[in-house]
Design an enzyme around this catalytic site. Sequence first.
Site, mmCIF file in Angstrom:
data_model
loop_
_atom_site.group_PDB
_atom_site.id
_atom_site.type_symbol
_atom_site.label_atom_id
_atom_site.label_comp_id
_atom_site.label_asym_id
_atom_site.label_seq_id
_atom_site.Cartn_x
_atom_site.Cartn_y
_atom_site.Cartn_z
ATOM 1 C CG ASP A 24 -1.886 -1.170 1.228
ATOM 2 O OD1 ASP A 24 -1.981 -1.877 0.212
ATOM 3 O OD2 ASP A 24 -2.523 -1.394 2.279
ATOM 4 C CE LYS A 133 -3.350 -4.493 1.319
ATOM 5 N NZ LYS A 133 -4.188 -3.770 2.281
ATOM 6 C CB CYS A 166 -2.224 -3.121 5.276
ATOM 7 S SG CYS A 166 -3.842 -2.307 5.135
#
Length: 230
Positions: A24, A133, A166
């Site tokens: 990310d 995701k 995450c």
Amino acid sequence: MTTLTARPEAITFDPQQSALIVVDMQNAYATPGGYLDLAGFDVSTTRPVIANIQTAVTAARAAGMLIIWFQNGWDEQYVEAGGPGSPNFHKSNALKTMRNQPQLQGKLLAKGSWDYQLVDELMPQPGDIVLPKPRYSGFFNTPLDSILRSRGIRHLVFTGIATNVCVESTLRDGFFLEYFGVVLEDATHQAGPEFAQKAALFNIETFFGWVSDVETFCDALSSTSFARIA
């Protein structure tokens, strides 16, 4: 084989059967004006993390490791985010921020938006894999497990943001699926106070994986390359 000095002990892996995972590294999480910044989280110290990820990616690619890039987010209508029947609807700070600031609706973590894009300094190359995701874990509703197993990959080296969300979620899920997870601590950044970073790294090295750093990782890969040449 490469032996990486790490906490709580060294770990040995084959780079060509391992993956470097970049979690990310989007404008949303690393750039002023992105989601985390607008939601009140401090992103002022992410620049060194970006540089360290660049270094780790370059070394990993040269060693033959698979590079996997994650982008967290949803479709423009946020169907993938889940409605009121999903805990994600209630706990996602991005969704809560948009409900509190309606002018941001459709701008945070929406596919195709500036917020969703990877930062300019980190661009995937041919041969890398880019995966969207919809939740914190990279294993949820993605082909990650299948991609890794089909290539015989069991060792995962993690970088990215946020360490305590995450990154840790994906590493933990990998642990339960029998993957060996390593975090490069100076190539990650937390969402929240500094103690969140320390707590996440403590959890990982104590219960779920290993913790190292970018310089040690690059040195280990370089030593392996020299040994192969010799």
